[in-house]
Design a protein around this motif. Sequence first.
Motif, PDB file in Angstrom:
ATOM      1  N   GLN A 180      24.002  92.940  15.047  1.00  8.35           N
ATOM      2  CA  GLN A 180      23.986  93.493  13.692  1.00  8.35           C
ATOM      3  C   GLN A 180      25.390  93.804  13.184  1.00  8.35           C
ATOM      4  O   GLN A 180      25.620  93.839  11.979  1.00  8.35           O
ATOM      5  N   SER A 181      26.325  93.992  14.099  1.00  9.03           N
ATOM      6  CA  SER A 181      27.703  94.265  13.687  1.00  9.03           C
ATOM      7  C   SER A 181      28.706  93.397  14.443  1.00  9.03           C
ATOM      8  O   SER A 181      29.885  93.739  14.512  1.00  9.03           O
ATOM      9  N   SER A 182      28.225  92.280  14.991  1.00 10.08           N
ATOM     10  CA  SER A 182      29.097  91.510  15.882  1.00 10.08           C
ATOM     11  C   SER A 182      28.911  90.006  15.732  1.00 10.08           C
ATOM     12  O   SER A 182      27.908  89.539  15.195  1.00 10.08           O
ATOM     13  N   ARG A 183      29.875  89.301  16.247  1.00  2.95           N
ATOM     14  CA  ARG A 183      29.854  87.840  16.293  1.00  2.95           C
ATOM     15  C   ARG A 183      30.335  87.417  17.675  1.00  2.95           C
ATOM     16  O   ARG A 183      31.261  88.017  18.237  1.00  2.95           O
ATOM     17  N   ILE A 184      29.714  86.388  18.233  1.00  2.00           N
ATOM     18  CA  ILE A 184      30.122  85.843  19.531  1.00  2.00           C
ATOM     19  C   ILE A 184      30.561  84.403  19.330  1.00  2.00           C
ATOM     20  O   ILE A 184      29.898  83.631  18.634  1.00  2.00           O
ATOM     21  N   ASN A 185      31.679  84.045  19.923  1.00  3.12           N
ATOM     22  CA  ASN A 185      32.174  82.673  19.836  1.00  3.12           C
ATOM     23  C   ASN A 185      32.443  82.143  21.242  1.00  3.12           C
ATOM     24  O   ASN A 185      33.086  82.812  22.054  1.00  3.12           O
ATOM     25  N   MET A 186      31.911  80.950  21.534  1.00  3.78           N
ATOM     26  CA  MET A 186      32.178  80.285  22.816  1.00  3.78           C
ATOM     27  C   MET A 186      33.071  79.073  22.543  1.00  3.78           C
ATOM     28  O   MET A 186      32.718  78.214  21.736  1.00  3.78           O
ATOM     29  N   THR A 187      34.224  78.997  23.190  1.00  2.00           N
ATOM     30  CA  THR A 187      35.055  77.795  23.098  1.00  2.00           C
ATOM     31  C   THR A 187      35.117  77.154  24.476  1.00  2.00           C
ATOM     32  O   THR A 187      35.436  77.817  25.469  1.00  2.00           O
ATOM     33  N   ILE A 188      34.781  75.872  24.509  1.00  2.00           N
ATOM     34  CA  ILE A 188      34.662  75.149  25.774  1.00  2.00           C
ATOM     35  C   ILE A 188      35.697  74.039  25.814  1.00  2.00           C
ATOM     36  O   ILE A 188      35.882  73.305  24.834  1.00  2.00           O
ATOM     37  N   ARG A 189      36.347  73.878  26.967  1.00  2.00           N
ATOM     38  CA  ARG A 189      37.435  72.918  27.099  1.00  2.00           C
ATOM     39  C   ARG A 189      37.321  72.111  28.388  1.00  2.00           C
ATOM     40  O   ARG A 189      36.798  72.601  29.384  1.00  2.00           O
ATOM     41  N   GLN A 190      37.834  70.896  28.352  1.00  2.46           N
ATOM     42  CA  GLN A 190      38.097  70.131  29.568  1.00  2.46           C
ATOM     43  C   GLN A 190      39.575  70.285  29.850  1.00  2.46           C
ATOM     44  O   GLN A 190      40.414  69.905  29.035  1.00  2.46           O
ATOM     45  N   VAL A 191      39.907  70.852  30.994  1.00  4.07           N
ATOM     46  CA  VAL A 191      41.294  71.185  31.310  1.00  4.07           C
ATOM     47  C   VAL A 191      42.035  69.984  31.878  1.00  4.07           C
ATOM     48  O   VAL A 191      43.190  69.718  31.528  1.00  4.07           O
ATOM     49  N   LEU A 192      41.382  69.236  32.770  1.00  6.41           N
ATOM     50  CA  LEU A 192      42.016  68.136  33.495  1.00  6.41           C
ATOM     51  C   LEU A 192      41.358  66.809  33.145  1.00  6.41           C
ATOM     52  O   LEU A 192      40.132  66.738  32.975  1.00  6.41           O
ATOM     53  N   ALA A 193      42.153  65.770  33.057  1.00  4.48           N
ATOM     54  CA  ALA A 193      41.604  64.427  32.912  1.00  4.48           C
ATOM     55  C   ALA A 193      40.974  64.000  34.235  1.00  4.48           C
ATOM     56  O   ALA A 193      41.207  64.622  35.285  1.00  4.48           O
ATOM     57  N   GLU A 194      40.167  62.974  34.201  1.00  2.00           N
ATOM     58  CA  GLU A 194      39.531  62.459  35.414  1.00  2.00           C
ATOM     59  C   GLU A 194      40.592  62.132  36.457  1.00  2.00           C
ATOM     60  O   GLU A 194      41.535  61.378  36.207  1.00  2.00           O
ATOM     61  N   GLY A 195      40.489  62.741  37.651  1.00  2.00           N
ATOM     62  CA  GLY A 195      41.441  62.478  38.729  1.00  2.00           C
ATOM     63  C   GLY A 195      42.734  63.251  38.635  1.00  2.00           C
ATOM     64  O   GLY A 195      43.565  63.182  39.549  1.00  2.00           O
ATOM     65  N   GLN A 196      42.946  64.000  37.560  1.00  2.00           N
ATOM     66  CA  GLN A 196      44.185  64.757  37.385  1.00  2.00           C
ATOM     67  C   GLN A 196      44.152  66.041  38.208  1.00  2.00           C
ATOM     68  O   GLN A 196      43.089  66.633  38.433  1.00  2.00           O
ATOM     69  N   LYS A 197      45.308  66.493  38.662  1.00  2.00           N
ATOM     70  CA  LYS A 197      45.416  67.733  39.419  1.00  2.00           C
ATOM     71  C   LYS A 197      46.454  68.640  38.776  1.00  2.00           C
ATOM     72  O   LYS A 197      47.324  68.188  38.031  1.00  2.00           O
ATOM     73  N   PHE A 198      46.356  69.927  39.093  1.00  2.00           N
ATOM     74  CA  PHE A 198      47.348  70.869  38.586  1.00  2.00           C
ATOM     75  C   PHE A 198      48.683  70.643  39.290  1.00  2.00           C
ATOM     76  O   PHE A 198      48.716  70.349  40.489  1.00  2.00           O
ATOM     77  N   PRO A 199      49.796  70.793  38.573  1.00  2.62           N
ATOM     78  CA  PRO A 199      51.106  70.703  39.237  1.00  2.62           C
ATOM     79  C   PRO A 199      51.304  71.885  40.168  1.00  2.62           C
ATOM     80  O   PRO A 199      50.733  72.957  39.960  1.00  2.62           O
ATOM     81  N   GLU A 200      52.104  71.683  41.204  1.00  2.00           N
ATOM     82  CA  GLU A 200      52.402  72.767  42.122  1.00  2.00           C
ATOM     83  C   GLU A 200      53.206  73.840  41.403  1.00  2.00           C
ATOM     84  O   GLU A 200      54.145  73.557  40.673  1.00  2.00           O
ATOM     85  N   GLU A 201      52.795  75.102  41.590  1.00  2.00           N
ATOM     86  CA  GLU A 201      53.516  76.206  40.954  1.00  2.00           C
ATOM     87  C   GLU A 201      53.846  77.253  41.996  1.00  2.00           C
ATOM     88  O   GLU A 201      53.165  77.389  43.003  1.00  2.00           O
TER      89      GLU A 201
END
Length: 367
Positions: A316-337
């Motif tokens: 009654q006093s609120s709104r909910i928003n869902m944002t969905i993402r694909q972070v990595l391409a197929e076969g992609q990995k995060f760089p070492e940090e």
Amino acid sequence: MAAAALTREGGEDAFRRLFRFYRQRDASDLRGVVDFSVPGGQVFRSQLSISSVSDQDAYRAGLQPVSQWKAYGLNGYPGFIFIPNPFLPGCQRHWVKQCLKLYPQKPNVCNLDLHMAPEKTIDLWGQSKEQLKRKGSSKREPRSLLEKLRWVTLGYHYNWDTKKYSANHHTPFPSDLAFLSEQVAAACGFRGFQAQAGILNYYHFDSSLGIHADESELDHSRPLLSFSFGQSSIFLLGGLKREEAPTAMFMHSGDIMVMSGFSRLLYHAVPRVLRNPEGTALPSCLDQALSSELPVGSVIEHSSDEDWQVCAKYLQSSRINMTIRQVLAEGQKFPEESGTNGKGQAPSEDNHHQENSRAKRHKPNTD
């Protein structure tokens, strides 16, 4: 019109000027806001990939057959798709309940984890439902924990300090939300989309989402999906630079936005949450009950009357928003940090949002 005059000014940070204009509580001149329920002007019909989603899969996700959806684009924003409420009657209720009852549960991460002991945030729903059901209109009443919720992260948890995702801070992505996202992405021409990260934002009438671009995902070739439930809002979509004046548009309950291609990295913001245009406590699409019979394999679940009573009071006093993402391409990995803690935490709520913030966060209510 005042908004049009601000747009014509151009110059330094035209986006911020319009953000401030629509952020004002007394900004009654909304004639320049695009309303996709009455398309015209810069709005045009977009084609969807109807054959990419079977009617059965659409039903399983709580959606109408794609052939019945309406989809629109905006001149000057290639890759931007707006789909006015394609949900079947009653199915929005499932996603609202998930965002309030299930998705904030551990091991997912929320803003309350920053300043509360872990045992205090285990069951936000259980600690809030009775208080919400009794809620009146007085602003002096203490807020429940659910009303203090500002964001929840899913899958790869966004790190608000480094503006990055990492391999070492990941929890299973909800299967029902992944299925919904995959069907919407496929209908928009992105078959094989993988829902890997979600940021859920919880807004109230004094909330806003700062000016930012979603650049943190390693794969920008996949779309950003945005689902809106509850009260309405004004959404601003700008350009690649903040000096470009944005286009303002309404988002209502059930509406879906897809940002892809050129539009994937554009600046955007939500300066204001509005009461739904029907003038009722809740939009009529949320008054509709779910069908007693659900298709085989449906990810939609019936909500109890008690659960929906809590959700309805919240909305009654609120709104909910869902944002969905694909972070990595197929076969992609995060760089070492090195030197990162991977906690995915945000700054304290006291400075959780400034209107020129580039982070995916928004201003909390003030008591």
